[in-house]
Each structure stands twice: as C-alpha cells, then as structure tokens.
Motif scaffolding. Structure first.
Motif, PDB file in Angstrom:
ATOM      1  N   LEU A  63     157.206   5.766  61.089  1.00  0.00           N
ATOM      2  CA  LEU A  63     158.326   6.343  61.538  1.00  0.00           C
ATOM      3  C   LEU A  63     159.174   4.902  62.360  1.00  0.00           C
ATOM      4  O   LEU A  63     158.669   4.378  63.161  1.00  0.00           O
ATOM      5  N   GLY A  64     160.457   5.007  61.908  1.00  0.00           N
ATOM      6  CA  GLY A  64     161.361   3.954  62.307  1.00  0.00           C
ATOM      7  C   GLY A  64     162.225   3.799  63.516  1.00  0.00           C
ATOM      8  O   GLY A  64     162.257   5.082  64.082  1.00  0.00           O
ATOM      9  N   VAL A  65     162.458   2.788  63.976  1.00  0.00           N
ATOM     10  CA  VAL A  65     163.438   2.788  65.309  1.00  0.00           C
ATOM     11  C   VAL A  65     164.681   3.653  65.146  1.00  0.00           C
ATOM     12  O   VAL A  65     164.837   4.568  66.095  1.00  0.00           O
ATOM     13  N   LYS A  66     165.551   3.371  63.923  1.00  0.00           N
ATOM     14  CA  LYS A  66     166.609   4.203  63.862  1.00  0.00           C
ATOM     15  C   LYS A  66     166.151   5.783  63.663  1.00  0.00           C
ATOM     16  O   LYS A  66     167.018   6.539  64.076  1.00  0.00           O
ATOM     17  N   GLU A  67     165.139   6.107  63.045  1.00  0.00           N
ATOM     18  CA  GLU A  67     165.000   7.575  62.895  1.00  0.00           C
ATOM     19  C   GLU A  67     164.666   8.081  64.285  1.00  0.00           C
ATOM     20  O   GLU A  67     165.177   8.876  64.570  1.00  0.00           O
ATOM     21  N   CYS A  68     163.823   7.504  65.250  1.00  0.00           N
ATOM     22  CA  CYS A  68     163.921   7.840  66.578  1.00  0.00           C
ATOM     23  C   CYS A  68     165.152   7.981  67.324  1.00  0.00           C
ATOM     24  O   CYS A  68     165.368   8.897  68.060  1.00  0.00           O
ATOM     25  N   MET A  69     166.021   7.010  67.144  1.00  0.00           N
ATOM     26  CA  MET A  69     167.042   6.838  67.881  1.00  0.00           C
ATOM     27  C   MET A  69     168.037   8.223  67.499  1.00  0.00           C
ATOM     28  O   MET A  69     168.964   8.709  68.198  1.00  0.00           O
ATOM     29  N   ASN A  70     167.881   8.529  66.215  1.00  0.00           N
ATOM     30  CA  ASN A  70     168.799   9.459  65.693  1.00  0.00           C
ATOM     31  C   ASN A  70     168.288  10.873  65.744  1.00  0.00           C
ATOM     32  O   ASN A  70     168.755  11.849  65.173  1.00  0.00           O
ATOM     33  N   VAL A 111     168.210  17.399  57.832  1.00  0.00           N
ATOM     34  CA  VAL A 111     169.178  18.637  57.408  1.00  0.00           C
ATOM     35  C   VAL A 111     170.341  18.050  56.597  1.00  0.00           C
ATOM     36  O   VAL A 111     171.114  17.308  56.848  1.00  0.00           O
ATOM     37  N   ASP A 112     170.449  18.564  55.476  1.00  0.00           N
ATOM     38  CA  ASP A 112     171.718  18.446  54.595  1.00  0.00           C
ATOM     39  C   ASP A 112     172.909  18.485  55.639  1.00  0.00           C
ATOM     40  O   ASP A 112     173.446  19.537  56.050  1.00  0.00           O
ATOM     41  N   ASN A 113     173.915  17.460  55.218  1.00  0.00           N
ATOM     42  CA  ASN A 113     175.350  17.353  56.162  1.00  0.00           C
ATOM     43  C   ASN A 113     175.031  17.585  57.556  1.00  0.00           C
ATOM     44  O   ASN A 113     175.965  18.467  57.944  1.00  0.00           O
ATOM     45  N   HIS A 114     174.231  17.075  58.055  1.00  0.00           N
ATOM     46  CA  HIS A 114     173.924  17.098  59.348  1.00  0.00           C
ATOM     47  C   HIS A 114     173.554  15.658  59.977  1.00  0.00           C
ATOM     48  O   HIS A 114     172.842  14.990  59.236  1.00  0.00           O
ATOM     49  N   PRO A 115     174.037  15.214  61.123  1.00  0.00           N
ATOM     50  CA  PRO A 115     174.074  13.884  61.420  1.00  0.00           C
ATOM     51  C   PRO A 115     172.536  13.489  62.262  1.00  0.00           C
ATOM     52  O   PRO A 115     172.429  12.161  62.485  1.00  0.00           O
ATOM     53  N   PHE A 116     171.671  14.501  62.374  1.00  0.00           N
ATOM     54  CA  PHE A 116     170.628  14.118  63.301  1.00  0.00           C
ATOM     55  C   PHE A 116     169.369  14.337  62.498  1.00  0.00           C
ATOM     56  O   PHE A 116     169.324  15.250  61.576  1.00  0.00           O
ATOM     57  N   ASN A 117     168.361  13.854  63.019  1.00  0.00           N
ATOM     58  CA  ASN A 117     166.772  14.140  62.770  1.00  0.00           C
ATOM     59  C   ASN A 117     166.142  14.885  63.658  1.00  0.00           C
ATOM     60  O   ASN A 117     166.506  15.167  64.897  1.00  0.00           O
ATOM     61  N   TYR A 118     165.018  15.483  63.105  1.00  0.00           N
ATOM     62  CA  TYR A 118     164.221  16.233  63.858  1.00  0.00           C
ATOM     63  C   TYR A 118     162.785  15.867  63.870  1.00  0.00           C
ATOM     64  O   TYR A 118     162.251  15.715  62.681  1.00  0.00           O
ATOM     65  N   ILE A 119     162.076  15.533  64.940  1.00  0.00           N
ATOM     66  CA  ILE A 119     160.608  15.292  64.688  1.00  0.00           C
ATOM     67  C   ILE A 119     159.632  16.391  65.223  1.00  0.00           C
ATOM     68  O   ILE A 119     159.905  17.030  66.309  1.00  0.00           O
ATOM     69  N   ILE A 120     158.844  16.682  64.383  1.00  0.00           N
ATOM     70  CA  ILE A 120     157.565  17.672  64.688  1.00  0.00           C
ATOM     71  C   ILE A 120     156.359  16.978  64.900  1.00  0.00           C
ATOM     72  O   ILE A 120     155.687  16.272  64.078  1.00  0.00           O
TER      73      ILE A 120
END
Length: 313
Positions: free
Chosen positions: A37-44, A20-29
């Motif tokens: 799918l990377g380690v940092k993407e999961c952590m975040n 999401v633009d200007n947003h600190p986190f990711n979301y997984i569907i």
C-alpha cells in the motif's frame, strides 16, 4: 466500474484498495499490515471502511494517518460501535503541537444498527469530537457514482460487511440520424422521473418524451462486496444472502481450512467450504477468498482455496 486490489500479501494482515472508474479517489477496506500500500494511494484515499478493530484489521491505521496528514481535505472513516473512540484515541496518542489546523479532517461514522449511524468530526490539533449527530439511513457512504450499504455480522463482536453499489446508468441510443444535444439530457431526466408528457425539441421538431422512451437503455450498476471476519452460522449467512445475492464480485474471508473447522467455530471465523457454500448460495459471479490464518504455509493456502472452489461448484 469497481477495481479492487488486495494490498496485503498472504502472510500479512488484510487490506484491500478499491478504485472506481472515472473517479479521482481511492477507498481502503481494513487497515491490516500491507507493505504494498503506497504513500500516494493513502494520500488519495477518500474513505476508509473498517470491518472491526481486531489488531489484524486496524494495525496499519497509523501508517495511513501518517501519509494523509497534510492533504487538507476531509476523509471519512466508517466502522462498528466503538470506532469513534478508537480512532480518536489512536490519533491523540501522538503529539500534534506543530500541525496546521487545516492539515486534514476526519469524519468518523459509527454504525449502530441496520439503519442508523453516529457521526463526529475530528480536527487537529486537539482532535475533539465536533458536529456530533445521528443519521438514519441504510447507506453509510454516498458518492455521485455509487453508494455503500452494509450488514452487521457476528464475530463475537460486531463486524461490518460492505456492499459497494454503483447507480444504474440511463443511456440514450441514437438512431435514424438523430444527433445528440440538450434533448438527450432532458429525455434521461424525463425517463427517470417517469414524465411521459415532457415536450422535447429536436432539430426543429417537437416530441413527447414517451415517444422517445424506446431509445432509452438502462445499464445496471455493478456491485462489489467485502465480507470479512464472521462466524459461519445461519444468522450471518441469512444476512449475507439478503445483502449480497446477485453481486458480480465478492471478497470473503476464508481464515481456516476445513480440517481446522473446530478452530473456526471456537474463534467465530468462517472456513473454506462454508465460505464457498455461501457465495454459491448468493449466486456470486466472481468470489475471491481472502484473509488466511498466518499459521498456514503456501501449500496450506493452495489447499484451502481448492476446498473453497470445490464448495462453489
């Protein structure tokens, strides 16, 4: 606003990462196998949205869990009936004798019906169900910039289709030499509250808010949908049209080619032309077919996508 990336290859089980633009986190569907799918993407990741727990949509949950242990914050997991027990059982199948109690917290939200979900909190090392409650609302997740709505579809089991919906933005267009300041925020607040009489001070002059409403511009929030496994029937299509009509972008399952319609009907899946027809009926600007049967070769998937696109015209 929403930037989605399919993290699974065509021959892997489905997983989509949403930023999401200007947003600190990711979301997984969905947690299908997804080697990219990377380690940092999961952590975040701040929340995981599960459509249903057939193995091809849930098999990679353990890998995500592995990468998230130690982030020391709460992660929300949403899904259909049964998701609370399924998440708890997956986690409790491991030994946790060396884990810190603050390593992570999961809040699992189990969608019960169109306007109700059950929520529990799971914490290490015992992972007991805590803070159980029933929540009555039509959204299953909220952030400052967006909310997540849903529809319960039929796949011979309940499966959840998710709608990520950004809030409208109220903007003030400065004209006639006006400079920004405290009054801009106050004008937005007055407009959103329909308060026409609020007095605003601007560079030594006083105005009623309604005198400045013509400076207001409302930017409509974008919408992104993810519609995974579902039977291509009228009941499901009616729900999809109700929730997703007018979406700017939708990811929709196309498990089978048209030639395999019989398999689709038997297994409560959609197929190429039916998925194309429903996104056309919903007037969706950008529709992306995903989640193809693993029996297909690359040439089959090309044909499937052609059938999907032809049905959209």
């Amino acid at each position: 606003m929403f930037n989605a990336e399919i993290k699974s290859a065509p021959d892997e089980d489905i997983c989509i990462l949403l930023k999401v633009d200007n947003h600190p986190f990711n979301y997984i569907i969905d947690c299908g196998e997804a080697k990219s799918l990377g380690v940092k993407e999961c952590m975040n990741t701040n929340a995981i949205f599960i459509s249903h727990t057939h193995i091809d949509h849930f098999v990679n949950f353990d890998t995500i869990l592995r990468h998230q242990i130690g982030i020391q914050r709460k992660v929300v997991i949403t899904g259909p009936k049964g998701i609370i027990d399924q998440v708890q059982n997956r986690i409790k199948s491991y030994c946790w004798n060396l884990i810190d109690k603050n390593a992570i917290t999961y809040e699992v939200r189990e969608i019960l019906k169109e306007d109700k979900y059950k929520s529990v909190v799971l914490r290490p090392p015992m992972w007991k169900k805590e803070e159980e409650k029933i929540v009555t609302k039509t959204t299953v997740f909220e952030e400052k910039q967006f909310v997540v709505e849903y529809e319960i579809l039929d796949h011979k089991t309940a499966t959840i289709a998710y709608l990520f919906k950004a809030y409208d933005k109220t903007k003030v267009e400065l004209t006639d030499g006006l400079k920004g300041g405290k009054w801009v925020r106050e004008l937005k607040e007055a407009y959103e509250a329909a308060d026409e009489e609020k007095m605003l001070e601007i560079e030594g002059s006083t105005y009623k808010s309604k005198e400045l409403f013509d400076l207001i511009h409302v930017e409509k929030g974008k919408k992104l949908g993810v519609i995974l496994d579902h039977a291509a029937n009228e009941q499901n299509h009616s729900k999809i049209k109700r929730k997703f009509t007018g979406c700017e972008e939708v990811y929709i399952e196309c498990f089978y080619k048209d030639q395999d319609k019989g398999f689709a009907e038997k297994n409560y899946h959609s197929y190429a032309s039916k998925s194309g027809e429903i996104v056309k009926a919903c007037e969706i600007e950008n529709a992306i077919p995903v989640h193809f049967s693993r029996k297909y070769e690359d040439s089959d998937i090309i044909e499937l996508i052609e059938q999907f696109n032809k049905a959209r015209k």
